[in-house]
Scaffold this active site. Structure first.
Site, PDB file in Angstrom:
ATOM      1  N   CYS A   1       0.918  -1.152  -0.030  1.00 33.18           N
ATOM      2  CA  CYS A   1       0.279   0.030   0.113  1.00 33.18           C
ATOM      3  C   CYS A   1       0.920   1.254   0.033  1.00 33.18           C
ATOM      4  CB  CYS A   1      -1.006   0.044   1.224  1.00 33.18           C
ATOM      5  SG  CYS A   1      -1.999   1.316   1.394  1.00 33.18           S
TER       6      CYS A   1
ATOM      7  N   HIS B   1      -9.044  -4.081  -1.729  1.00 35.46           N
ATOM      8  CA  HIS B   1      -8.020  -3.166  -0.894  1.00 35.46           C
ATOM      9  C   HIS B   1      -8.539  -1.816  -1.026  1.00 35.46           C
ATOM     10  CE1 HIS B   1      -3.585  -2.241   0.106  1.00 35.46           C
ATOM     11  NE2 HIS B   1      -4.274  -0.988  -0.317  1.00 35.46           N
ATOM     12  N   GLU B   2      -8.763  -1.300  -2.223  1.00 39.96           N
ATOM     13  CA  GLU B   2      -9.333   0.161  -2.205  1.00 39.96           C
ATOM     14  C   GLU B   2     -10.687   0.290  -1.626  1.00 39.96           C
ATOM     15  OE1 GLU B   2      -6.886   2.346  -3.018  1.00 39.96           O
ATOM     16  OE2 GLU B   2      -5.693   0.680  -3.866  1.00 39.96           O
TER      17      GLU B   2
ATOM     18  N   HIS C   1     -10.109   0.915   2.035  1.00 41.08           N
ATOM     19  CA  HIS C   1      -9.661   2.462   2.326  1.00 41.08           C
ATOM     20  C   HIS C   1     -10.814   3.305   2.516  1.00 41.08           C
ATOM     21  CE1 HIS C   1      -5.225   2.482   2.022  1.00 41.08           C
ATOM     22  NE2 HIS C   1      -5.402   1.957   0.925  1.00 41.08           N
TER      23      HIS C   1
HETATM   24 NI    NI Z   1      -3.419   0.959  -0.072  1.00 47.23          NI
END
Ligand code: NI
Length: 183
Positions: A111, A154-155, A158
């Site tokens: 990341c 993953h995004e 966030h």
């Molecule tokens: Ni990330």
């Protein structure tokens, strides 16, 4: 190409823990510029000539919150062939369905906000379908699999203030390894 001036927040910045908000259309010119800056940055970070020149860490995804902007937008730039890229600009994503099967990235996830090596398993769905809006506000759907499915999850994390390091078991980073497929 000129490197866009963006500042990526570090994992210890509390802003990264904020939940991002749904985006209304039309997008502002500022948001469109930020999207373009992210695309350029991620592309350059994956091209040797530029990552060497600017000392960049290669990355394929960034969410707006990593620049301190709590909006439901993320960008993924995938290298599909040598220095040929495909961009995904994803706004207001919602998961519709996902596979039973779980996968994890064998070499570990990375990341651009986490500036250290982290080992351990981050369980992800092998496949999923999401709805989202494109840059013009059109309603879209996409089905993703394997590494792109990992990148999307993953995004999307966030946008909920979650980092991949949160998902690794602290005591046993390779817990439940046998229940998932390594990619
Ligand atoms: Ni990330």
């Amino acid at each position: 190409m000129e490197l866009p001036k963006i500042k990526i927040l570090d994992e210890f910045d509390k802003t990264l823990r904020k939940k991002s908000m749904e985006v209304k259309f039309p997008l502002s010119d500022e948001d469109k510029k930020t999207i373009n800056d992210i695309i350029t940055y991620l592309t350059m970070s994956q091209i040797k000539k530029y990552y060497e020149e600017y000392n960049l860490r290669p990355g394929m995804g960034l969410a707006f919150i990593q620049l301190g902007i709590p909006k439901d937008i993320f960008v993924i730039v995938e290298e599909i062939d040598e220095e040929k890229f495909e961009n995904y600009v994803i706004i207001n994503p919602k998961m519709i369905s996902h596979s039973e099967e779980l996968i994890y990235v064998g070499e570990g996830e990375g990341c651009l906000s986490v500036n250290r090596d982290v080992v351990g398993i981050v369980p992800r769905f092998a496949r999923m379908r999401i709805s989202y809006q494109d840059i013009d506000g059109n309603n879209c759907e996409i089905r993703v699999r394997e590494d792109i499915s990992v990148a999307f999850q993953h995004e999307m994390d966030h946008l909920n203030g979650i980092l991949f390091v949160d998902k690794i078991d602290k005591k046993n980073p390779f817990k439940d390894k046998e229940k998932m497929r390594e990619i």
